[in-house]
Design a protein around this motif. Structure first.
Motif, PDB file in Angstrom:
ATOM      1  N   ALA A  76      55.444  42.547  35.660  1.00 27.38           N
ATOM      2  CA  ALA A  76      54.937  41.339  36.306  1.00 27.38           C
ATOM      3  C   ALA A  76      55.901  40.872  37.381  1.00 27.38           C
ATOM      4  O   ALA A  76      57.109  41.146  37.329  1.00 27.38           O
ATOM      5  CB  ALA A  76      54.715  40.237  35.272  1.00 27.38           C
ATOM      6  N   SER A  77      55.360  40.155  38.359  1.00 23.42           N
ATOM      7  CA  SER A  77      56.192  39.589  39.427  1.00 23.42           C
ATOM      8  C   SER A  77      55.577  38.289  39.917  1.00 23.42           C
ATOM      9  O   SER A  77      54.368  38.085  39.839  1.00 23.42           O
ATOM     10  CB  SER A  77      56.323  40.572  40.596  1.00 23.42           C
ATOM     11  OG  SER A  77      55.057  40.809  41.205  1.00 23.42           O
ATOM     12  N   GLY A  78      56.448  37.432  40.402  1.00 22.66           N
ATOM     13  CA  GLY A  78      56.014  36.161  40.951  1.00 22.66           C
ATOM     14  C   GLY A  78      57.133  35.572  41.779  1.00 22.66           C
ATOM     15  O   GLY A  78      58.236  35.364  41.266  1.00 22.66           O
ATOM     16  N   GLY A  79      56.881  35.339  43.078  1.00 25.81           N
ATOM     17  CA  GLY A  79      57.964  34.874  43.945  1.00 25.81           C
ATOM     18  C   GLY A  79      59.052  35.924  44.027  1.00 25.81           C
ATOM     19  O   GLY A  79      58.796  37.105  44.305  1.00 25.81           O
ATOM     20  N   ALA A  80      60.283  35.538  43.732  1.00 25.75           N
ATOM     21  CA  ALA A  80      61.406  36.465  43.747  1.00 25.75           C
ATOM     22  C   ALA A  80      61.690  37.081  42.383  1.00 25.75           C
ATOM     23  O   ALA A  80      62.646  37.849  42.237  1.00 25.75           O
ATOM     24  CB  ALA A  80      62.656  35.746  44.255  1.00 25.75           C
TER      25      ALA A  80
ATOM     26  N   ALA B 160      64.724  41.076  37.191  1.00 23.16           N
ATOM     27  CA  ALA B 160      65.384  41.168  38.500  1.00 23.16           C
ATOM     28  C   ALA B 160      65.004  39.957  39.343  1.00 23.16           C
ATOM     29  O   ALA B 160      63.878  39.449  39.253  1.00 23.16           O
ATOM     30  CB  ALA B 160      64.986  42.457  39.204  1.00 23.16           C
ATOM     31  N   TYR B 161      66.000  39.512  40.161  1.00 26.92           N
ATOM     32  CA  TYR B 161      65.774  38.368  41.038  1.00 26.92           C
ATOM     33  C   TYR B 161      66.209  38.778  42.444  1.00 26.92           C
ATOM     34  O   TYR B 161      67.358  39.175  42.671  1.00 26.92           O
ATOM     35  CB  TYR B 161      66.585  37.156  40.553  1.00 26.92           C
ATOM     36  CG  TYR B 161      66.318  35.889  41.325  1.00 26.92           C
ATOM     37  CD1 TYR B 161      65.088  35.241  41.223  1.00 26.92           C
ATOM     38  CD2 TYR B 161      67.295  35.332  42.163  1.00 26.92           C
ATOM     39  CE1 TYR B 161      64.835  34.084  41.919  1.00 26.92           C
ATOM     40  CE2 TYR B 161      67.049  34.157  42.860  1.00 26.92           C
ATOM     41  CZ  TYR B 161      65.807  33.546  42.741  1.00 26.92           C
ATOM     42  OH  TYR B 161      65.566  32.393  43.442  1.00 26.92           O
TER      43      TYR B 161
ATOM     44  N   THR C  53      70.304  35.644  36.403  1.00 30.06           N
ATOM     45  CA  THR C  53      69.970  36.394  35.198  1.00 30.06           C
ATOM     46  C   THR C  53      69.040  35.564  34.326  1.00 30.06           C
ATOM     47  O   THR C  53      68.829  34.363  34.588  1.00 30.06           O
ATOM     48  CB  THR C  53      71.229  36.748  34.400  1.00 30.06           C
ATOM     49  OG1 THR C  53      71.893  35.535  34.023  1.00 30.06           O
ATOM     50  CG2 THR C  53      72.180  37.608  35.230  1.00 30.06           C
ATOM     51  N   MET C  54      68.514  36.203  33.334  1.00 27.05           N
ATOM     52  CA  MET C  54      67.641  35.462  32.420  1.00 27.05           C
ATOM     53  C   MET C  54      67.828  35.980  31.006  1.00 27.05           C
ATOM     54  O   MET C  54      68.236  37.127  30.784  1.00 27.05           O
ATOM     55  CB  MET C  54      66.157  35.554  32.828  1.00 27.05           C
ATOM     56  CG  MET C  54      65.528  36.926  32.692  1.00 27.05           C
ATOM     57  SD  MET C  54      64.725  37.228  31.078  1.00 27.05           S
ATOM     58  CE  MET C  54      63.420  36.017  31.143  1.00 27.05           C
ATOM     59  N   GLN C  55      67.559  35.119  30.077  1.00 28.84           N
ATOM     60  CA  GLN C  55      67.622  35.460  28.662  1.00 28.84           C
ATOM     61  C   GLN C  55      66.323  35.015  28.011  1.00 28.84           C
ATOM     62  O   GLN C  55      65.754  33.977  28.360  1.00 28.84           O
ATOM     63  CB  GLN C  55      68.801  34.748  27.978  1.00 28.84           C
ATOM     64  CG  GLN C  55      70.163  35.145  28.501  1.00 28.84           C
ATOM     65  CD  GLN C  55      71.272  34.328  27.872  1.00 28.84           C
ATOM     66  OE1 GLN C  55      71.021  33.333  27.194  1.00 28.84           O
ATOM     67  NE2 GLN C  55      72.532  34.725  28.117  1.00 28.84           N
TER      68      GLN C  55
ATOM     69  N   THR D  66      65.106  31.524  29.427  1.00 30.44           N
ATOM     70  CA  THR D  66      66.158  30.761  30.114  1.00 30.44           C
ATOM     71  C   THR D  66      66.666  31.526  31.338  1.00 30.44           C
ATOM     72  O   THR D  66      66.914  32.733  31.265  1.00 30.44           O
ATOM     73  CB  THR D  66      67.339  30.515  29.160  1.00 30.44           C
ATOM     74  OG1 THR D  66      66.849  29.878  27.971  1.00 30.44           O
ATOM     75  CG2 THR D  66      68.382  29.631  29.809  1.00 30.44           C
ATOM     76  N   TYR D  67      66.830  30.799  32.454  1.00 28.88           N
ATOM     77  CA  TYR D  67      67.300  31.387  33.711  1.00 28.88           C
ATOM     78  C   TYR D  67      68.678  30.806  34.051  1.00 28.88           C
ATOM     79  O   TYR D  67      68.857  29.577  34.044  1.00 28.88           O
ATOM     80  CB  TYR D  67      66.283  31.123  34.829  1.00 28.88           C
ATOM     81  CG  TYR D  67      64.955  31.829  34.556  1.00 28.88           C
ATOM     82  CD1 TYR D  67      64.728  33.113  35.021  1.00 28.88           C
ATOM     83  CD2 TYR D  67      63.957  31.216  33.797  1.00 28.88           C
ATOM     84  CE1 TYR D  67      63.538  33.782  34.745  1.00 28.88           C
ATOM     85  CE2 TYR D  67      62.766  31.870  33.517  1.00 28.88           C
ATOM     86  CZ  TYR D  67      62.569  33.152  33.997  1.00 28.88           C
ATOM     87  OH  TYR D  67      61.400  33.801  33.721  1.00 28.88           O
TER      88      TYR D  67
END
Length: 461
Positions: free
Chosen positions: A307-311, A350-351, A357-359, A393-394
């Protein structure tokens, strides 16, 4: 009070008399005329109807003094053809003449039977091929039944035709008070039995011949039952069940090794037929057959989301086993439903616009595959979710944000599949391959895109 209760009924009777009267007038080519003042000469009130068409008392016997029916041929319906009559055909023969005619008919049939019995070999008609695997749909079942019955008549003749004629004429003689003499019914039934046994021996191992052979075999068994020979009938039923019982293990083997999922309904069908005779039940234990089917029809479900959305870009995955269980499918047919629970994982993130990062925790996934129909090549997958409902969480430098973005992405992208309490995906099903399902749902909505891959892999135990 009684009058009030009867009044609606009377009003209905009046309305019906009005309609019937108008229908009769129109049928004979007469239409109501209209007076100059604009009122019809046809009665428009209940009192007028009562005067023209008196109501029949409720206690009147409907067949007493019946009136002749109205003439309704008119210009639209032709009268009976010249030299013909629509009256029931009367048999003016005397009882003696009827007996003589029936006896003559019986003698002619017996002569044909004697000529047939001189032929030592019992010829058989090769049975046609009808698919055993996919015959549960009501329309297909009806069509196949008609084709099978057509073969039963073709394959059973001349013995079956002569036997039916002989039974008919002997019944006629019995009704006329003549005790039928010894006939050749048993000999004809025996030849019919030999035909069925030969078909089983010659073609019984071919699955596409089973329905046609079974049709003729059951016809032979019914004839034996009609003649009252229960010993031979039960022995023959034993032969039928023994034959069908030998087919089941190879069918279960092909489900496991050849991935022919269509055979599941065929196994169910044969099991019902095998146990249809109460005295011979136990040759195919339904509980044991079901256990073997459940072991043979196990699958692993693999789910993957890109999935993707924005960055943002996410990758989620999950894989777990599904357990088969009996359920009523479409048209109330017996089907297997597959149920399982597992854990989903955020495999990667990925950003694009910087370092972030994200958890996210693992999340539970409940799946159910229903209406699994390899004959039609369809199934339905139900999922309660494929995202973490909380804990996403980002992290960016000194900033920490909690937001269920994947939840929002999945819900928007697959809104068309959203149902109460989850999501439903219609799956294409393939047979004779280990991957029963291998499909991708590629959709986008409201700035999000999603590729959802569903795989159903055959894992028999």
């Amino acid at each position: 009070m009684d009058r009030l209760l009867k009044r609606p009924k009377r009003a209905t009777e009046g309305w019906l008399r009005c309609v019937c009267a108008a229908a009769v007038l129109l049928a004979v080519g007469v239409a109501p005329t209209w007076a100059e003042e604009g009122t019809s000469t046809f009665p428009s009130t209940e009192e007028g109807l009562d005067e023209m068409f008196p109501p029949v008392p409720e206690d009147a016997y409907p067949m007493s003094d019946p009136e002749p029916p109205p003439e309704i041929f008119g210009p639209f319906m032709p009268p009976p053809l010249a030299g013909t009559s629509d009256r029931p055909v009367r048999d003016d023969r005397s009882v003696e003449q009827r007996i003589a005619d029936s006896a003559k008919h019986q003698n002619a049939i017996i002569e044909q039977i004697k000529a047939l019995l001189k032929q030592s070999n019992v010829s058989i008609v090769p049975p046609p091929s009808y698919e055993l695997e996919c015959n549960e749909d009501p329309v297909v079942e009806l069509l196949t039944e008609q084709l099978v019955q057509s073969y039963v008549k073709q394959g059973g003749d001349p013995e079956l035709g002569l036997l039916e004629q002989l039974i008919t004429v002997r019944r006629e003689l019995a009704m006329l008070g003549v005790e039928p003499a010894d006939s050749y019914q048993a000999q004809l039934a025996n030849r019919l039995l030999v035909k069925a046994q030969t078909l089983i021996k010659t073609y019984g191992s071919q699955r596409d011949k089973v329905l046609a052979i079974l049709g003729l075999a059951h016809k032979a068994a019914n004839v034996l039952q009609l003649l009252g020979d229960s010993a031979i009938e039960q022995k023959f039923f034993g032969e039928i069940t023994g034959w069908l019982s030998k087919l089941v293990p190879d069918m279960l083997k092909d489900i496991r090794t050849q991935h022919d999922y269509r055979l599941v309904n065929a196994v169910f069908t044969l099991t019902r037929v095998i146990n249809s005779s109460g005295k011979l039940s136990g040759q195919a234990d339904p509980s044991e057959i079901l256990r073997q089917i459940e072991e043979a029809m196990r699958f692993d479900l693999s789910l993957a989301l890109e999935a993707s959305g924005g960055a943002h870009e996410w990758s989620l995955k999950s894989e777990f086993a599904l357990t088969p269980t009996l359920a009523a499918g479409k048209n109330k047919l017996l089907q297997l439903m597959y149920v399982g629970e597992g854990q989903g994982t955020y495999a990667s993130y990925a950003y694009k616009n910087g370092t972030q990062t994200m958890q996210a925790p693992d999340f539970p996934v409940m799946a159910k595959v229903t209406d699994f129909d390899p004959c039609k090549g369809t199934a339905v997958l139900f999922l309660d979710r494929f995202f973490a409902q909380e804990g996403e969480t980002y992290l960016r430098k000194d900033t920490t944000n909690k937001a269920p973005i994947v939840w929002a992405a999945f819900a928007n992208v697959f809104r068309a599949q959203q149902v109460d309490q989850g999501f439903e995906f219609e799956l294409p099903v393939k047979t004779k391959t280990e991957k029963a399902v291998d499909t991708v749902f590629d959709q986008s909505a409201k700035g999000f895109t999603g590729k959802f891959t569903v795989k159903l892999t055959h894992k028999p135990q």
